[in-house]
Enzyme design. Structure first.
Site, PDB file in Angstrom:
ATOM      1  NE  ARG A   1      51.646   2.641  -7.934  1.00 34.31           N
ATOM      2  CZ  ARG A   1      50.523   2.755  -7.967  1.00 34.31           C
ATOM      3  NH1 ARG A   1      50.154   3.778  -8.865  1.00 34.31           N
ATOM      4  NH2 ARG A   1      49.635   2.265  -7.377  1.00 34.31           N
TER       5      ARG A   1
ATOM      6  NE  ARG B   1      51.976  10.586 -13.104  1.00 33.85           N
ATOM      7  CZ  ARG B   1      51.049   9.866 -13.309  1.00 33.85           C
ATOM      8  NH1 ARG B   1      51.147   8.750 -13.304  1.00 33.85           N
ATOM      9  NH2 ARG B   1      49.605  10.178 -13.977  1.00 33.85           N
TER      10      ARG B   1
ATOM     11  CD  GLU C   1      43.704   7.207 -10.899  1.00 31.98           C
ATOM     12  OE1 GLU C   1      43.913   6.321 -10.170  1.00 31.98           O
ATOM     13  OE2 GLU C   1      44.264   7.458 -11.835  1.00 31.98           O
TER      14      GLU C   1
ATOM     15  CB  SER D   1      41.717   3.173  -9.657  1.00 31.24           C
ATOM     16  OG  SER D   1      41.474   2.543 -10.750  1.00 31.24           O
TER      17      SER D   1
ATOM     18  NE  ARG E   1      47.954  10.899  -7.528  1.00 28.38           N
ATOM     19  CZ  ARG E   1      47.735  10.494  -8.787  1.00 28.38           C
ATOM     20  NH1 ARG E   1      46.605  10.610  -9.333  1.00 28.38           N
ATOM     21  NH2 ARG E   1      48.917  10.409  -9.563  1.00 28.38           N
TER      22      ARG E   1
END
Length: 429
Positions: free
Chosen positions: A264, A279, A351, A354, A393
């Site tokens: 990403r 991130r 988070e 999801s 994470r």
């Protein structure tokens, strides 16, 4: 993608739905869609009328020639020539009008399910439950300080070769990352019935469009020189396994999982989580994807969330489950649950997974259908996706929650077999 007929039949539903999702000027937008739709249907009708007249004239020309009425035949042929130009113009107009309508529709998010809370941002999300108590740690260090003190997390070397938002893990931490991915994959395949897939990491534009990443989120992706895209998540590859296919209802649900790198650009995350591994441009994730009938998707969604929660329970990491509001859901989702893991250094939940039910939104973009035995026609399938989990994470959560005063990291019991019985990670002298 939305069904223009459904918008035509109940425009107010879409005005309300897009307003709840933060789309500005929803009433005007629906009006624009209806205008484009009316123009397209008028163009199609005019084209069909011209084509029908041309076919009629062809028969009349044959009859005139059969009567030796050359003058009438010539007159009719001249009208056919004029119609050819009209048909060409109307065909071009149909293509342009249809493309304009499609561009408008494909940029609009899915409508939220009726039980999704309405709200503009994450502050309106609803906490459903918690599992485990946050670890009592005095003066907890964050994962960056812990990893660098162990000599096993190198951001500087990664930056020299790749720039910001990359890391090089070494030794025991590299092994722990690998162990986490294998543990998650084994759990989802052996106990939860997902089929493991080793999918392409490079996909064509149609595949990325199919899951709703294009055209809206192109800046968040990495694009190659030969017009392919590095996957931002294995959701892209796994969901597209059924594109342009009709799957018998009796074979559903299909459940797929994959452990892949994800890529990403994080163009929309400038300035957020710039420190550490939260991130990054490249990370590993175990993805879960289900393809279901419309009747199965709500139950499958709850099941998928439980499959993702099971990873955190096995690792004994405190977490909470959130129901996202309309303003915080992803573009393709109609309902989303987030799992948030406790991070001691931040004193809050972050988070880590999801899980979304997309209804038939993605299936319409991919033309993925299902068909009941004996039914005359097919219908669009429902697609669901979730993280089971984000490996990086999860590694961060283990480092921070299992640290001790000496900087050692206890390895969760569930991973001991993947770490050859090793119980702690500590600096090698």
């Amino acid at each position: 993608m939305h069904d223009i007929k459904a918008i035509r039949d109940d425009p107010e539903r879409y005005v309300r739905g897009w307003s709840a999702r933060g789309v500005s000027g929803s009433a005007e937008l629906v009006g624009q869609l209806l205008t484009q739709d009316a123009a397209l249907r008028a163009t199609q009708t005019a084209l069909q009328d011209a084509q029908a007249r041309r076919n009629e004239l062809s028969k009349l020309i044959g009859q005139a020639k059969g009567r030796k009425d050359e003058a009438e035949a010539q007159r009719l042929m001249a009208e056919v020539d004029r119609l050819k130009d009209q048909i060409a113009e109307r065909f071009e107009s149909e293509g342009k009008t249809g493309a304009d309508l499609k561009r408008t529709l494909e940029a609009l998010p899915n409508l939220a399910a009726d039980d999704v809370p309405v709200g503009p941002d994450e502050d309106a999300n609803v906490e459903l439950r918690r599992w485990g108590r946050p670890f009592a740690i005095d003066n907890p260090k964050d994962h960056v300080d812990l990893g660098e003190a162990l000599g096993m997390m190198d951001f500087e070397a990664a930056a020299r070769m790749s720039g910001a938002r990359f890391v090089a893990l070494k030794g025991q931490l590299a092994r722990l990352e690998r162990a986490l991915g294998q543990f998650m994959l084994d759990l989802q395949t052996a106990e939860h019935g997902y089929t493991e897939i080793s999918p392409p990491l490079l996909v064509r534009s149609e595949a990325v469009f199919g899951v709703g990443q294009l055209p809206k989120f192109a800046e968040d992706l990495f694009h190659t020189t030969d017009d392919r895209w590095l996957i931002p998540t294995a959701e892209v590859s796994l969901t597209n396994l059924v594109r342009e296919e009709i799957t018998p209802d009796e074979k559903l649900p299909l459940r797929f999982t994959a452990l892949t790198p994800c890529f990403r650009s994080e163009a929309g995350a400038s300035g957020r989580d710039t420190r550490g591994m939260i991130r990054q441009h490249q990370f590993h994730k175990v993805e879960l994807v289900s393809i279901t009938t419309p009747e199965q998707s709500d139950d499958e969604h709850e099941r998928m969330v439980d499959c993702a929660e099971a990873v955190l329970r096995r690792l004994e990491l405190p977490f909470r489950t959130m129901l996202l509001c309309t303003g915080d859901m992803g573009f393709s989702a109609r309902k989303t649950y987030d799992l948030e893991v406790w991070l001691p250094s931040q004193g809050r939940y972050r988070e880590i997974s999801s899980c979304s039910n997309c209804g038939d939104f993605q299936a319409r973009r991919m033309d993925a259908r299902c068909k009941a035995a004996g039914a005359k026609g097919s219908r669009f399938a429902h697609t669901l996706n979730g993280s089971g989990l984000a490996v990086g994470r999860t590694l961060v959560a283990i480092l921070e929650n299992y640290q001790d005063e000496q900087g050692r990291i206890a390895i969760p019991q569930a991973l001991h077999g993947y770490m050859r019985g090793q119980s702690h990670i500590e600096r090698v002298q």
